[in-house]
Write a protein that holds these residues in place. Structure first.
Motif, PDB file in Angstrom:
ATOM      1  N   TRP A  49     -12.358-109.890  65.210  1.00 28.15           N
ATOM      2  CA  TRP A  49     -12.300-110.665  63.970  1.00 28.15           C
ATOM      3  C   TRP A  49     -13.386-110.240  62.997  1.00 28.15           C
ATOM      4  O   TRP A  49     -13.167-110.228  61.774  1.00 28.15           O
ATOM      5  CB  TRP A  49     -12.385-112.157  64.291  1.00 28.15           C
ATOM      6  CG  TRP A  49     -11.216-112.614  65.104  1.00 28.15           C
ATOM      7  CD1 TRP A  49     -11.197-112.926  66.434  1.00 28.15           C
ATOM      8  CD2 TRP A  49      -9.859-112.751  64.651  1.00 28.15           C
ATOM      9  NE1 TRP A  49      -9.929-113.260  66.836  1.00 28.15           N
ATOM     10  CE2 TRP A  49      -9.083-113.164  65.763  1.00 28.15           C
ATOM     11  CE3 TRP A  49      -9.229-112.575  63.425  1.00 28.15           C
ATOM     12  CZ2 TRP A  49      -7.715-113.401  65.676  1.00 28.15           C
ATOM     13  CZ3 TRP A  49      -7.865-112.806  63.334  1.00 28.15           C
ATOM     14  CH2 TRP A  49      -7.125-113.218  64.446  1.00 28.15           C
ATOM     15  N   LEU A  52     -12.050-107.144  61.274  1.00 31.70           N
ATOM     16  CA  LEU A  52     -11.096-107.488  60.218  1.00 31.70           C
ATOM     17  C   LEU A  52     -11.818-108.070  59.010  1.00 31.70           C
ATOM     18  O   LEU A  52     -11.444-107.808  57.858  1.00 31.70           O
ATOM     19  CB  LEU A  52     -10.070-108.496  60.745  1.00 31.70           C
ATOM     20  CG  LEU A  52      -9.063-107.997  61.784  1.00 31.70           C
ATOM     21  CD1 LEU A  52      -8.072-109.108  62.126  1.00 31.70           C
ATOM     22  CD2 LEU A  52      -8.320-106.769  61.290  1.00 31.70           C
ATOM     23  N   SER A  55     -13.322-105.301  57.013  1.00 33.55           N
ATOM     24  CA  SER A  55     -12.253-104.569  56.336  1.00 33.55           C
ATOM     25  C   SER A  55     -11.780-105.308  55.088  1.00 33.55           C
ATOM     26  O   SER A  55     -11.591-104.704  54.023  1.00 33.55           O
ATOM     27  CB  SER A  55     -11.088-104.362  57.304  1.00 33.55           C
ATOM     28  OG  SER A  55      -9.999-103.741  56.658  1.00 33.55           O
ATOM     29  N   LYS A  56     -11.594-106.616  55.199  1.00 35.22           N
ATOM     30  CA  LYS A  56     -11.150-107.404  54.046  1.00 35.22           C
ATOM     31  C   LYS A  56     -12.227-107.466  52.967  1.00 35.22           C
ATOM     32  O   LYS A  56     -11.936-107.409  51.771  1.00 35.22           O
ATOM     33  CB  LYS A  56     -10.768-108.818  54.494  1.00 35.22           C
ATOM     34  CG  LYS A  56      -9.498-108.881  55.325  1.00 35.22           C
ATOM     35  CD  LYS A  56      -8.305-108.428  54.513  1.00 35.22           C
ATOM     36  CE  LYS A  56      -7.023-108.492  55.306  1.00 35.22           C
ATOM     37  NZ  LYS A  56      -5.856-107.988  54.536  1.00 35.22           N
ATOM     38  N   VAL A  86     -13.051-101.474  61.707  1.00 37.60           N
ATOM     39  CA  VAL A  86     -11.739-101.675  62.324  1.00 37.60           C
ATOM     40  C   VAL A  86     -11.696-101.019  63.703  1.00 37.60           C
ATOM     41  O   VAL A  86     -11.145-101.583  64.659  1.00 37.60           O
ATOM     42  CB  VAL A  86     -10.624-101.120  61.419  1.00 37.60           C
ATOM     43  CG1 VAL A  86      -9.283-101.119  62.153  1.00 37.60           C
ATOM     44  CG2 VAL A  86     -10.520-101.948  60.143  1.00 37.60           C
ATOM     45  N   TYR A 198       0.271-111.094  61.508  1.00 43.22           N
ATOM     46  CA  TYR A 198      -0.635-110.205  60.778  1.00 43.22           C
ATOM     47  C   TYR A 198      -0.136-108.759  60.834  1.00 43.22           C
ATOM     48  O   TYR A 198      -0.123-108.048  59.825  1.00 43.22           O
ATOM     49  CB  TYR A 198      -2.035-110.308  61.380  1.00 43.22           C
ATOM     50  CG  TYR A 198      -3.093-109.537  60.623  1.00 43.22           C
ATOM     51  CD1 TYR A 198      -3.769-110.119  59.564  1.00 43.22           C
ATOM     52  CD2 TYR A 198      -3.411-108.226  60.973  1.00 43.22           C
ATOM     53  CE1 TYR A 198      -4.738-109.420  58.866  1.00 43.22           C
ATOM     54  CE2 TYR A 198      -4.373-107.520  60.283  1.00 43.22           C
ATOM     55  CZ  TYR A 198      -5.039-108.120  59.227  1.00 43.22           C
ATOM     56  OH  TYR A 198      -5.987-107.405  58.538  1.00 43.22           O
ATOM     57  N   PRO A 223      -3.111-113.284  55.747  1.00 43.03           N
ATOM     58  CA  PRO A 223      -4.301-113.151  56.599  1.00 43.03           C
ATOM     59  C   PRO A 223      -5.147-114.418  56.647  1.00 43.03           C
ATOM     60  O   PRO A 223      -5.714-114.743  57.698  1.00 43.03           O
ATOM     61  CB  PRO A 223      -5.066-111.993  55.944  1.00 43.03           C
ATOM     62  CG  PRO A 223      -4.012-111.185  55.259  1.00 43.03           C
ATOM     63  CD  PRO A 223      -3.039-112.198  54.745  1.00 43.03           C
TER      64      PRO A 223
END
Length: 259
Positions: A49, A52, A55-56, A86, A198, A223
């Motif tokens: 998590w 992610l 990455s976001k 990631v 997702y 997301p």
């Protein structure tokens, strides 16, 4: 900074998703666990998590930095940070899954080594394709390359990035099907379904109509919904807490599922 409304929406959803994923990682790290092996499993799942989330955040930052005089090298460097995050997250997801089904932590270093090599390969390949700029659309910002990606490259990336996630979802659904309802089946199904949603959203995103605001907003909101769904089963709100079955340890889960 002058951005169209659509990009402000994307920026807001990307950073909101990053915040939700990061909070979920923190919740997993702060969980009470029975032993060091269970702590290992929680840390590995949290890494997924956190990866992610990074990455976001970087995806949103790429949009926020669309101002004059921002060097392309900075944006490329941020993409390398995102790729590394990631890769670390995927390694954590696989290690978590392996522990759930086997109770072993010995494969940590081989998995990390594999994804370290993968990350290095992706970064070196990106240099070969030679990013020359950033293309801004109504709903995002993507690198433009002097040479397009080859089909072989796309297939390998798809296999090693999406493959472990699909494996994780399938394995969790199998485990959930074997669990009695009192042994955390609901929690396992929610986690598996959230990751599945997702993955599917990411895979079909290119097919979303670029001129449809509704489709694009739904795509960027998914997301956030996924993160909140998983967060709700690990830190349920008061109204849901009494309806949740007690959480089992990984060992008890394996025994209940007959693994």
């Amino acid at each position: 900074m002058s951005l169209p409304t659509t990009l402000w929406i994307v920026l807001g959803t990307q950073w909101t998703a990053a915040a939700v994923f990061t909070l979920l990682g923190v919740v997993l790290l702060r969980r009470s666990v029975a032993d060091d092996a269970a702590r290992f499993a929680s840390v590995m799942f949290a890494l997924w998590w956190f990866g992610l989330g990074v990455s976001k955040f970087v995806a949103g930052l790429r949009i926020a930095l669309q101002v004059p005089d921002v060097p392309l090298s900075l944006l490329v460097g941020l993409s390398f940070v995102s790729s590394s995050a990631v890769a670390i997250g995927l390694a954590g997801l696989l290690c978590h899954l392996i522990y759930l089904f086997t109770g072993r932590t010995a494969l940590l270093w081989p998995v990390i080594g594999f994804y370290a090599l993968l990350c290095g390969w992706i970064i070196s390949s990106s240099s070969v394709w030679n990013p020359v700029g950033v293309e801004i659309s109504a709903w995002g910002a993507e690198f433009a390359y002097a040479q397009p990606y080859t089909m072989a490259y796309r297939l390998v990336v798809l296999l090693v990035i999406v493959g472990p996630q699909v494996l994780a979802v399938a394995a969790l659904f199998v485990m959930a099907a074997r669990l009695p309802s009192s042994a955390g089946r609901f929690r396992t199904i929610v986690v598996a379904a959230s990751v599945a949603i997702y993955i599917v959203d990411a895979l079909i995103a290119p097919a979303y109509p670029a001129d449809s605001a509704i489709w694009q907003i739904v795509h960027h909101m998914i997301p956030i919904g996924v993160g909140l769904g998983v967060l709700a089963v690990y830190r349920p709100p008061r109204w849901l807490r009494g309806r949740m079955p007690p959480e089992l340890s990984a060992t008890a889960l394996r025994e209940a599922a007959g693994a």
